[in-house]
Scaffold this active site. Sequence first.
Site, short mmCIF file in Angstrom:
data_model
loop_
_atom_site.label_atom_id
_atom_site.label_comp_id
_atom_site.label_asym_id
_atom_site.label_seq_id
_atom_site.Cartn_x
_atom_site.Cartn_y
_atom_site.Cartn_z
N TYR A 140 -8.25 -2.72 8.82
CA TYR A 140 -7.33 -2.26 7.78
C TYR A 140 -8.07 -1.41 6.74
CZ TYR A 140 -3.92 -2.43 3.98
OH TYR A 140 -3.04 -2.10 2.98
N THR A 175 4.57 -8.43 -1.74
CA THR A 175 5.42 -7.84 -0.71
C THR A 175 5.68 -8.88 0.38
OG1 THR A 175 3.54 -7.07 0.60
CG2 THR A 175 4.37 -5.57 -1.13
#
Length: 204
Positions: A140, A175
């Site tokens: 990532y 989120t």
Amino acid sequence: MELNGFVAAITGGGSGIGAATARRLALAGAKVGILDLNPGAGHFIKCDVSDGGSLDAAMSELAGAYGGIDFLINSAGISSVGTVEDNDDAEWARVLDVNVTGIARASRAALPYLRRSRSPVIVNLSSIAANAGLVQRALYSASKGAVHALTLSMAADLVGEGIRVCCVAPGTVDTPWVGRLLARTEDPRVRRRGSPRGNPRDAW
């Protein structure tokens, strides 16, 4: 912020940062197109950033509906957990295809419309992971570092045409994806309280 008359395309606008961005732009008066695999509020167009044809069709539909495109927010992205040893070649290809090549595809599809705008902007979503050296986020982090480099190169290429290209690198944000990660920890409530203010190496 007054954005009446402007049109924004937001990839990954169905949830998380993309959805929050869509709401804020709409509140400022912009017409917003949500380009996502999952429905979001507003003008939703089903779109896959790993498919160039899907992006071409989505940008054409949005521009046709609202008369053009002024802003492109490249918010679509996926994550991957693990060290450099933990993810195989297929996982590297999957994440880089969405997080990096997806930005290139979306930008390429939007540029014919952005060139007709009086104030064109591309905003790429990166992450603190690009610079902080987070644990268990090798793939990532690499993808978000690539977003930084891609943004700088795009900005250099397009500045002569009056197209601004910039990048934002958020830290921990509440989120749905972060919620799923927290749910897998031993005590999600403690982890939620500690992650935003702790060592950036421990951030999500």
